[in-house]
Design a protein around this motif. Structure first.
Motif, mmCIF file in Angstrom:
data_model
loop_
_atom_site.group_PDB
_atom_site.id
_atom_site.type_symbol
_atom_site.label_atom_id
_atom_site.label_comp_id
_atom_site.label_asym_id
_atom_site.label_seq_id
_atom_site.Cartn_x
_atom_site.Cartn_y
_atom_site.Cartn_z
ATOM 1 N N UNK A 3 0.832 -1.212 0.000
ATOM 2 C CA UNK A 3 0.000 0.000 0.000
ATOM 3 C C UNK A 3 0.864 1.259 0.000
ATOM 4 N N UNK A 4 0.418 2.256 -0.773
ATOM 5 C CA UNK A 4 1.127 3.544 -0.845
ATOM 6 C C UNK A 4 0.175 4.649 -0.416
ATOM 7 N N UNK A 5 0.229 5.006 0.835
ATOM 8 C CA UNK A 5 -0.592 6.109 1.343
ATOM 9 C C UNK A 5 -2.038 5.703 1.565
ATOM 10 N N UNK A 6 -2.861 5.751 0.545
ATOM 11 C CA UNK A 6 -4.296 5.463 0.699
ATOM 12 C C UNK A 6 -4.589 4.026 0.273
ATOM 13 N N UNK A 34 -1.678 1.388 -4.659
ATOM 14 C CA UNK A 34 -0.717 0.414 -4.150
ATOM 15 C C UNK A 34 0.208 -0.033 -5.281
ATOM 16 N N UNK A 35 1.346 -0.536 -4.882
ATOM 17 C CA UNK A 35 2.359 -1.019 -5.803
ATOM 18 C C UNK A 35 2.375 -2.546 -5.725
ATOM 19 N N UNK A 36 2.325 -3.171 -6.874
ATOM 20 C CA UNK A 36 2.326 -4.629 -6.917
ATOM 21 C C UNK A 36 3.646 -5.116 -7.516
ATOM 22 N N UNK A 37 4.302 -6.031 -6.796
ATOM 23 C CA UNK A 37 5.485 -6.701 -7.336
ATOM 24 C C UNK A 37 5.078 -8.113 -7.710
ATOM 25 N N UNK A 38 5.472 -8.545 -8.892
ATOM 26 C CA UNK A 38 5.109 -9.878 -9.367
ATOM 27 C C UNK A 38 6.346 -10.539 -9.956
ATOM 28 N N UNK A 39 6.543 -11.811 -9.632
ATOM 29 C CA UNK A 39 7.632 -12.616 -10.192
ATOM 30 C C UNK A 39 7.028 -13.855 -10.842
ATOM 31 N N UNK A 72 12.841 -19.325 -17.605
ATOM 32 C CA UNK A 72 12.709 -17.884 -17.800
ATOM 33 C C UNK A 72 12.119 -17.310 -16.518
ATOM 34 N N UNK A 73 12.761 -16.273 -15.985
ATOM 35 C CA UNK A 73 12.266 -15.588 -14.792
ATOM 36 C C UNK A 73 12.050 -14.138 -15.169
ATOM 37 N N UNK A 74 10.871 -13.645 -14.858
ATOM 38 C CA UNK A 74 10.591 -12.236 -15.146
ATOM 39 C C UNK A 74 9.940 -11.587 -13.926
ATOM 40 N N UNK A 75 10.285 -10.338 -13.713
ATOM 41 C CA UNK A 75 9.722 -9.574 -12.624
ATOM 42 C C UNK A 75 8.989 -8.357 -13.167
ATOM 43 N N UNK A 76 7.989 -7.905 -12.405
ATOM 44 C CA UNK A 76 7.224 -6.744 -12.838
ATOM 45 C C UNK A 76 6.821 -5.906 -11.635
ATOM 46 N N UNK A 77 6.817 -4.604 -11.817
ATOM 47 C CA UNK A 77 6.269 -3.669 -10.843
ATOM 48 C C UNK A 77 5.085 -2.975 -11.492
ATOM 49 N N UNK A 78 3.980 -2.887 -10.753
ATOM 50 C CA UNK A 78 2.775 -2.286 -11.314
ATOM 51 C C UNK A 78 2.167 -1.345 -10.274
ATOM 52 N N UNK A 79 1.951 -0.140 -10.709
ATOM 53 C CA UNK A 79 1.311 0.858 -9.837
ATOM 54 C C UNK A 79 -0.172 0.871 -10.166
ATOM 55 N N UNK A 80 -0.988 0.532 -9.196
ATOM 56 C CA UNK A 80 -2.452 0.513 -9.386
ATOM 57 C C UNK A 80 -3.072 1.652 -8.589
ATOM 58 N N UNK A 81 -3.898 2.394 -9.290
ATOM 59 C CA UNK A 81 -4.596 3.509 -8.630
ATOM 60 C C UNK A 81 -6.023 3.608 -9.108
#
Length: 116
Positions: A44-47, A51-56, A107-116
């Protein structure tokens, strides 16, 4: 008359790709073993709405080699031999391991996703 018909059948071409009286699809290749895994964590980011999601994602996590089917062309010198692996030449982008079949390298992949 019967003798003449028999001679004509002798010289007619055989059906394409059929040799003898072998059944259809009687040759089997090795099995396929492909395990994928995914994990994600939300921060969670503030409210509550942001939020920020990390996915592998891990494709073929155990890095198991999957062999292709044997060569099925009966006129080839490699008939019945396994000469390739599944996905060795068909994995074209990150995260794809030979399409639906799978079987490429780990294969390994990572992702960051900002959801608002």
């Amino acid at each position: 008359m019967r003798h003449r018909r028999h001679q004509e059948e002798t010289w007619l071409p055989r059906a394409a790709q059929r040799v003898g009286n072998s059944g259809r699809n009687q040759y089997y290749g090795p099995g396929l073993s492909n395990y994928n895994f995914a994990a994600s964590k939300n921060f969670p980011l503030g409210t509550e709405k942001i939020h920020l999601q990390f996915r592998a994602d891990f494709f073929n996590i155990f890095n198991h080699t999957n062999f292709a089917n044997p060569v099925s062309n009966q006129s080839s010198q490699n008939f019945g031999k396994i000469t390739a692996t599944v996905g060795s030449a068909t994995a074209t982008a990150v995260g794809t391991t030979a399409g639906v079949v799978g079987g490429g390298p780990r294969v390994i992949q990572g992702a960051l996703r900002l959801e608002f």
